[in-house]
Design a protein around this motif. Structure first.
Motif, short mmCIF file in Angstrom:
data_model
loop_
_atom_site.label_atom_id
_atom_site.label_comp_id
_atom_site.label_asym_id
_atom_site.label_seq_id
_atom_site.Cartn_x
_atom_site.Cartn_y
_atom_site.Cartn_z
N GLY A 129 -121.72 -9.77 40.84
CA GLY A 129 -122.90 -9.00 40.42
C GLY A 129 -123.15 -9.02 38.93
N GLY A 130 -122.27 -9.68 38.18
CA GLY A 130 -122.49 -9.79 36.73
C GLY A 130 -122.76 -8.43 36.10
N TRP A 131 -123.74 -8.41 35.20
CA TRP A 131 -124.03 -7.17 34.47
C TRP A 131 -124.95 -6.23 35.24
N GLU A 132 -125.27 -6.61 36.48
CA GLU A 132 -126.04 -5.68 37.31
C GLU A 132 -125.19 -4.48 37.69
N THR A 133 -123.89 -4.67 37.64
CA THR A 133 -123.00 -3.60 38.08
C THR A 133 -122.10 -3.11 36.94
N PRO A 134 -121.89 -1.79 36.87
CA PRO A 134 -121.01 -1.27 35.81
C PRO A 134 -119.57 -1.72 35.98
N SER A 135 -119.23 -2.29 37.16
CA SER A 135 -117.82 -2.71 37.32
C SER A 135 -117.49 -3.93 36.46
N THR A 136 -118.51 -4.54 35.86
CA THR A 136 -118.22 -5.64 34.92
C THR A 136 -117.70 -5.10 33.58
N VAL A 137 -118.02 -3.84 33.29
CA VAL A 137 -117.63 -3.29 31.98
C VAL A 137 -116.10 -3.34 31.78
N PRO A 138 -115.29 -2.82 32.72
CA PRO A 138 -113.83 -2.91 32.48
C PRO A 138 -113.31 -4.35 32.48
N ASN A 204 -125.71 -1.63 31.23
CA ASN A 204 -124.32 -2.04 31.48
C ASN A 204 -123.78 -2.89 30.33
N MET A 205 -124.65 -3.72 29.78
CA MET A 205 -124.19 -4.52 28.63
C MET A 205 -123.88 -3.63 27.43
N LEU A 206 -124.70 -2.60 27.26
CA LEU A 206 -124.44 -1.69 26.13
C LEU A 206 -123.15 -0.91 26.36
N LEU A 207 -122.89 -0.57 27.62
CA LEU A 207 -121.61 0.10 27.90
C LEU A 207 -120.46 -0.88 27.68
N GLY A 208 -120.69 -2.14 28.03
CA GLY A 208 -119.68 -3.18 27.77
C GLY A 208 -119.43 -3.32 26.28
N HIS A 209 -120.51 -3.26 25.52
CA HIS A 209 -120.38 -3.32 24.06
C HIS A 209 -119.50 -2.17 23.56
N ALA A 210 -119.78 -0.97 24.05
CA ALA A 210 -119.03 0.20 23.58
C ALA A 210 -117.55 0.07 23.95
N ALA A 211 -117.29 -0.39 25.17
CA ALA A 211 -115.89 -0.54 25.60
C ALA A 211 -115.18 -1.57 24.71
N ALA A 212 -115.87 -2.66 24.43
CA ALA A 212 -115.26 -3.70 23.59
C ALA A 212 -115.07 -3.19 22.16
N TYR A 213 -116.06 -2.45 21.66
CA TYR A 213 -115.98 -1.91 20.30
C TYR A 213 -114.69 -1.10 20.12
N HIS A 214 -114.45 -0.19 21.07
CA HIS A 214 -113.27 0.68 20.93
C HIS A 214 -111.99 -0.11 21.17
N ALA A 215 -112.02 -1.05 22.11
CA ALA A 215 -110.81 -1.85 22.38
C ALA A 215 -110.41 -2.64 21.13
N ILE A 216 -111.40 -3.23 20.47
CA ILE A 216 -111.08 -4.02 19.27
C ILE A 216 -110.47 -3.11 18.20
N HIS A 217 -111.09 -1.95 17.99
CA HIS A 217 -110.56 -1.07 16.95
C HIS A 217 -109.17 -0.53 17.28
N ARG A 218 -108.87 -0.39 18.57
CA ARG A 218 -107.51 0.05 18.92
C ARG A 218 -106.49 -1.02 18.53
N LEU A 219 -106.90 -2.30 18.63
CA LEU A 219 -105.95 -3.40 18.40
C LEU A 219 -105.92 -3.86 16.96
N GLN A 220 -106.98 -3.58 16.23
CA GLN A 220 -107.09 -4.14 14.88
C GLN A 220 -107.80 -3.13 13.98
#
Ligand code: IFM
Length: 455
Positions: A129-138, A204-220
């Protein structure tokens, strides 16, 4: 003729931008490769094929050109489908290849900026389902973690997602310009025509952006993270018409403002109507990545009560157009969007700006006039920190195939031979000297001298 010089700040980033699928070649594991096989999807039935062969020898050749142009930065993307070709199966060799690329860039004093998602999805993600579904975010967050862990000693400058607005409109809204009139849906995969889905995809892409934003900052800790936002001007065709102004305003909100409101204020939801606020999305831009190309004139059109929301794009007969009617060449628009973004207080990187121009007769002037607007913005204290020209080398232009040539380097796709265009020589002089002066304009775009340096 007055002699004058436009100086850029000493630490200004000068580079070019590319995206994995458009240059790497030979990857059959993503949804774009699959889409290319379908009839009527790509102009003239063309395919990405070997592209610019970056997965082979092309990368080093093009980095040599970037170095020859005195670029001190480059924006490239990593391909999710190479790194995770099947769900949960990671290809360490692909990550090693990206490590080699980054090292090779550092060896030339070129600072990498990495985009994590640039239009393509692994086939397995698209099938779910690609970005049609929020399950792509994680899933995207997990991919981000993998990449950042593998590459963080070589890069701390990240773009999470490229152009969610363009991705959603071209993949999910009817497009009268589609190449096969029998299938007038979106020109990007999955080629659907569904406004509700289009809106869900952006969210969903914007939620993906937010998840990635925080993940990157946790690691670096020192990471700088943003999103590459495509902005266009929507001007009313008849400035005196209330209706034209109304539809132009609607288009502007949907295309431009939705993404800004999401990154800054955490607002998502319907662009017109009720929005919801997502705390994790708020303030998820260390900088704003701006992709600017053109403006559209919009007029009220009673017959377009569909997804176009009563608006039609109309050509401006006075406008200078780039190849293939890609868009009006409108340098002042760059200043206008920079001024608007300047009010956010965020640093701005121009992560894409360019035009298709196979014979290179417009690009020198395009570069000079657009960079003049950048200079003008900087002089008004708008914090523009860098400029990445789209693109370094001719590459696969999605549904337009190889018909549109954006490169400072000309590529013969068959032989893989390359040649630096004259605009590439010009860009090299600007990057090296950090300035544009009368003498340079006289040599590359003499027709512009009087306009740029009157008196
Ligand atoms: O080639 C594209 C790129 O992938 C995204 N921004 C616009 C470019 C030119 O159309």
């Amino acid at each position: 003729m007055a002699k004058a010089t436009m100086y850029f700040p000493p630490d200004f980033k000068w580079g070019c931008a590319t995206a994995a699928h458009q240059v790497e070649g030979g990857n059959d594991k993503n949804d774009w490769w699959a889409w290319e096989q379908g009839p009527g999807h790509i102009r003239g039935g063309q395919k990405s094929g070997k592209a610019a062969d970056w997965w082979g020898k092309g990368f080093e050749k093009d980095m040599d050109f970037a170095a020859q142009m005195h670029n001190n930065a480059h924006r490239l993307s990593v391909e999710w489908s190479r790194i995770e070709p099947q769900e949960g199966r990671w290809d360490d060799a692909a990550l090693d290849r990206y490590r080699d690329m980054l090292k090779s860039m550092h060896g030339r004093n070129i600072e990498p900026m990495i985009t994590l998602h640039h239009f393509t999805n692994p086939v397995w993600v698209a099938e779910r389902g690609g970005w049609e579904t929020p399950s792509t975010v994680p899933l995207f967050e997990r991919f981000t973690v993998k990449v950042v862990e593998a590459l963080k000693d070589l890069c701390d400058f990240w773009i999470t997602i490229n152009e969610p607005n363009v991705y959603s409109i071209l993949g999910y809204m009817r497009n009268v310009d589609a190449h096969d009139p029998a299938t007038p849906q979106g020109t990007f995969p999955p080629g659907k025509d569904d406004l509700k889905l289009a809106l869900a995809v952006v969210d969903n892409m914007l939620l993906g952006h937010a998840a990635a934003y925080h993940a990157i900052h946790r690691l670096q800790e020192q990471a700088r993270v943003g999103l590459a936002h495509h902005m266009r001007l929507f001007d009313p065709f008849r400035p005196g018409s209330l209706l034209d102004r109304w539809v132009a305003g609607n288009r502007d909100r949907i295309f431009n403002q939705v993404v800004i409101d999401a990154m800054l204020h955490g607002k998502i939801g319907r662009p017109i109507g009720l929005a919801r606020r997502v705390r994790l999305l708020r303030n998820t831009a260390d900088f704003i990545g701006l992709n600017y190309y053109t403006r559209e004139y919009t007029r009220f059109d009673r017959s377009r009560a569909d997804t176009a929301m009563f608006g039609s794009a109309v050509p401006n007969p006075q406008a200078e157009m780039s190849d293939g009617n890609y868009g009006e060449i409108y340098p002042r628009g760059l200043f206008r969007v920079l001024k608007r973004l300047g009010s956010t207080g965020k640093p701005i990187y121009i992560t894409e700006n360019g035009l298709p121009d196979a014979d290179d007769d417009q690009r020198p002037c395009f570069l000079i006039t657009h960079l003049r607007q950048v200079w003008h913005a900087i002089n008004q204290s708008i914090p523009v920190m860098g400029y990445y020209h789209w693109s370094l080398v001719d590459n696969f232009e999605w549904a337009e195939g190889w018909d549109l040539r954006f490169g400072l380097v000309e590529l013969d796709v068959e032989t893989q031979e390359r040649r630096l265009r004259r605009s590439g020589e010009l860009y090299g002089e600007i990057c090296q000297s950090n300035k544009i002066d009368t003498d340079l304009v006289q040599r590359y775009a003499p027709e512009m001298v009087e306009t740029l340096f009157p008196g």
